[in-house]
Design a protein around this motif. Structure first.
Motif, PDB file in Angstrom:
ATOM      1  N   ASN A 100     -11.667  29.828 -10.746  1.00 57.89           N
ATOM      2  CA  ASN A 100     -12.674  31.239 -11.844  1.00 57.89           C
ATOM      3  C   ASN A 100     -12.338  32.161 -10.791  1.00 57.89           C
ATOM      4  N   ASP A 101     -11.628  33.081  -9.831  1.00 56.74           N
ATOM      5  CA  ASP A 101     -11.547  33.812  -8.913  1.00 56.74           C
ATOM      6  C   ASP A 101     -10.270  34.407  -9.771  1.00 56.74           C
ATOM      7  N   LEU A 102      -9.466  33.834 -10.025  1.00 49.07           N
ATOM      8  CA  LEU A 102      -8.684  33.775 -11.216  1.00 49.07           C
ATOM      9  C   LEU A 102      -9.043  34.856 -12.618  1.00 49.07           C
ATOM     10  N   ILE A 103      -9.874  34.346 -12.986  1.00 54.14           N
ATOM     11  CA  ILE A 103     -11.212  34.713 -14.130  1.00 54.14           C
ATOM     12  C   ILE A 103     -10.692  36.347 -14.092  1.00 54.14           C
ATOM     13  N   ARG A 104     -12.178  35.865 -12.883  1.00 55.53           N
ATOM     14  CA  ARG A 104     -12.776  37.602 -12.613  1.00 55.53           C
ATOM     15  C   ARG A 104     -11.355  38.304 -12.347  1.00 55.53           C
ATOM     16  N   GLN A 105     -10.425  38.051 -11.820  1.00 52.19           N
ATOM     17  CA  GLN A 105      -9.452  39.147 -11.661  1.00 52.19           C
ATOM     18  C   GLN A 105      -8.168  39.596 -12.883  1.00 52.19           C
ATOM     19  N   GLY A 106      -8.423  38.742 -13.673  1.00 51.56           N
ATOM     20  CA  GLY A 106      -8.656  38.978 -15.312  1.00 51.56           C
ATOM     21  C   GLY A 106      -8.113  38.903 -15.791  1.00 51.56           C
ATOM     22  N   ALA A 107      -7.607  37.127 -15.303  1.00 52.22           N
ATOM     23  CA  ALA A 107      -6.770  36.020 -15.852  1.00 52.22           C
ATOM     24  C   ALA A 107      -7.082  35.929 -17.465  1.00 52.22           C
ATOM     25  N   ILE A 108      -6.089  35.170 -18.436  1.00 51.60           N
ATOM     26  CA  ILE A 108      -6.720  34.980 -19.521  1.00 51.60           C
ATOM     27  C   ILE A 108      -7.695  33.842 -19.845  1.00 51.60           C
ATOM     28  N   LEU A 109      -8.796  33.227 -19.962  1.00 53.99           N
ATOM     29  CA  LEU A 109      -9.739  32.662 -19.917  1.00 53.99           C
ATOM     30  C   LEU A 109      -9.149  31.120 -20.971  1.00 53.99           C
ATOM     31  N   CYS A 110      -8.721  30.088 -20.479  1.00 56.56           N
ATOM     32  CA  CYS A 110      -8.600  28.780 -21.069  1.00 56.56           C
ATOM     33  C   CYS A 110      -8.760  27.430 -21.250  1.00 56.56           C
ATOM     34  N   GLU A 111      -9.934  26.995 -22.483  1.00 49.68           N
ATOM     35  CA  GLU A 111     -10.268  25.661 -22.083  1.00 49.68           C
ATOM     36  C   GLU A 111      -9.145  24.859 -23.424  1.00 49.68           C
ATOM     37  N   GLY A 112      -8.301  25.615 -23.966  1.00 38.90           N
ATOM     38  CA  GLY A 112      -7.594  24.365 -24.414  1.00 38.90           C
ATOM     39  C   GLY A 112      -6.187  25.290 -25.197  1.00 38.90           C
ATOM     40  N   ALA A 113      -5.325  24.317 -25.854  1.00 40.08           N
ATOM     41  CA  ALA A 113      -4.014  24.918 -25.833  1.00 40.08           C
ATOM     42  C   ALA A 113      -4.276  26.083 -26.757  1.00 40.08           C
ATOM     43  N   PHE A 145      -2.875  32.513 -17.517  1.00 40.73           N
ATOM     44  CA  PHE A 145      -4.116  31.352 -18.156  1.00 40.73           C
ATOM     45  C   PHE A 145      -4.768  30.922 -16.518  1.00 40.73           C
ATOM     46  N   ALA A 146      -6.559  30.919 -16.836  1.00 40.83           N
ATOM     47  CA  ALA A 146      -6.988  29.377 -15.778  1.00 40.83           C
ATOM     48  C   ALA A 146      -7.985  28.737 -16.389  1.00 40.83           C
ATOM     49  N   VAL A 147      -8.019  27.594 -16.395  1.00 42.60           N
ATOM     50  CA  VAL A 147      -9.515  26.910 -16.030  1.00 42.60           C
ATOM     51  C   VAL A 147     -10.298  27.309 -15.748  1.00 42.60           C
ATOM     52  N   VAL A 204      -3.355  27.541 -14.670  1.00 45.66           N
ATOM     53  CA  VAL A 204      -4.068  27.012 -13.666  1.00 45.66           C
ATOM     54  C   VAL A 204      -5.711  26.506 -13.682  1.00 45.66           C
ATOM     55  N   VAL A 205      -4.894  25.517 -14.138  1.00 48.50           N
ATOM     56  CA  VAL A 205      -6.005  24.331 -14.038  1.00 48.50           C
ATOM     57  C   VAL A 205      -7.194  23.371 -12.697  1.00 48.50           C
ATOM     58  N   GLU A 206      -6.264  23.342 -11.838  1.00 50.28           N
ATOM     59  CA  GLU A 206      -7.630  23.435 -10.705  1.00 50.28           C
ATOM     60  C   GLU A 206      -6.551  24.341  -9.325  1.00 50.28           C
TER      61      GLU A 206
END
Length: 365
Positions: free
Chosen positions: A266-279, A251-253, A227-229
């Motif tokens: 940001n909420d997805l990351i807070r819930q445990g999604a994997i932070l994604c800054e690139g491939a 994954f969440a950007v 999820v990008v935005e």
């Protein structure tokens, strides 16, 4: 019903059952398991609906309507793929329950390739679109088909970045329904170079109720969803939730807290999604999942003789805390077969020592 290629008569009956009023994927799966063939299920439906207390007799779709749908698909050059056929996408077939049918326009073989979904805001920032396009290009170069929903913004950018390496668009309407209209050229390229797919009849115009089904297919086709935005209430977050329920990586950007389009990610990351800054973040996680699957296959072929279920259960319990953790992360930490760790978690859950949470998370109560 035994899996295999259907005859024209069987295909018509299969599609007719799938298009019957009130028969969704769950009912379709149950009816097929109960009666063995769509023909027998169709014969039983009126009596079943009467026994269930239906006030108005259930009317089956006219045979002519199903023939018109098949003709519309043929006119577009699309293929109908039924759930029991060998070329039905294996990751979709593994869903509980799978979609009964898919219409595919273009390179249907892409649907069975390893794939990653990229989704996000329709009204996306220029930076978000640039990142989605680059992610799609990099993941495609690494050998993954990129799946998205052909919407404005992030979806369109993801398709543009992956057209030359493998792009799949999942639509809410039929494969011939071009929406938004300005994506007519993109649709044409996807149909020629990639694949356009839908559960709906080929000429159906999309309605609001079709998009949750569309999102389920997007995540179901994919090994993971990026999820990008996304704002806090968006279809992209529905896709992320479905992915977690299906056991896919989410994954969440991350983004600025000042931008509403970053609230959801940001909420997805807070819930445990994997932070994604690139491939590379996606590829690293997928490589870890592949190693887990290989290890599990090795365990299944030759189970370790020193695997003590009681000791394993206590090791799992010791790793739990009140802070939710993705089940896959727990399995990696335990370094034991997935099936054994899940068995231990179920035992701990029954004892009140573990709690399964939404999004594939687990915690100590």
């Amino acid at each position: 019903m035994i899996p295999g290629r259907l005859s024209d008569i069987q295909r018509l009956a299969w599609l007719r059952l799938a298009r019957t009023e009130t028969v969704g994927p769950v009912a379709f799966d149950h009816l097929l398991a109960r009666y063995g063939t769509p023909e027998r299920a169709l014969s039983a439906l009126p009596d079943l609906s009467r026994k269930g207390g239906r006030a108005v007799p259930l009317t089956l779709p006219p045979r002519e309507a199903i023939e018109r749908e098949l003709e519309a698909g043929e006119k577009l050059g699309a293929r109908l793929i039924c759930g029991c056929e060998p070329d039905f996408p294996p990751r979709l077939a593994a869903l509980d329950p799978p979609p009964p049918v898919l219409w595919a326009l273009g390179r249907a073989e892409l649907l069975s390739e390893p794939s990653i979904a990229i989704v996000g805001a329709r009204i996306a920032s220029a930076a978000g679109q640039r990142l989605a396009r680059q992610l799609a290009t990099d993941l495609g170069t690494a050998g993954y088909v990129v799946v998205s929903g052909m919407a404005r913004g992030i979806d369109g950018a993801a398709h543009e970045g992956s057209l030359t390496t493998g792009a799949v668009a999942v639509l809410g309407g039929g494969v011939g329904d071009i929406y938004p209209p300005e994506h007519d050229r993109l649709h044409a390229r996807l149909a020629a170079e990639g694949c356009v797919v839908s559960e709906s009849a080929p000429d159906r115009r999309a309605q609001a109720k079709d998009f949750p089904r569309r999102n389920r297919v997007i995540s179901g086709l994919s090994l993971g969803v990026v999820v990008v935005e996304a704002e806090l209430k968006s279809g992209s977050l529905i896709t992320a939730r479905l992915a977690a329920e299906q056991g896919r990586d989410v994954f969440a950007v991350p983004g600025s807290p000042l931008d509403p389009r970053s609230k959801g990610t940001n909420d997805l990351i807070r819930q445990g999604a994997i932070l994604c800054e690139g491939a590379e973040d996606v590829l690293r996680s997928l490589a870890g999942e592949a190693r887990l699957r290989e290890r599990d296959r090795a365990y299944e072929a030759e189970p370790p003789s020193d695997l003590d279920p009681d000791a394993l259960r206590e090791r799992v319990a010791a790793l739990l805390s009140p802070t939710p953790v993705p089940r896959n992360d727990l399995i990696r930490a335990v370094a034991a077969p997935t099936s054994a760790v899940m068995a231990a978690l179920v035992e701990l859950s029954l004892a009140g020592r573990a709690e399964f949470l939404d999004g594939g998370l687990v915690a100590r109560p």
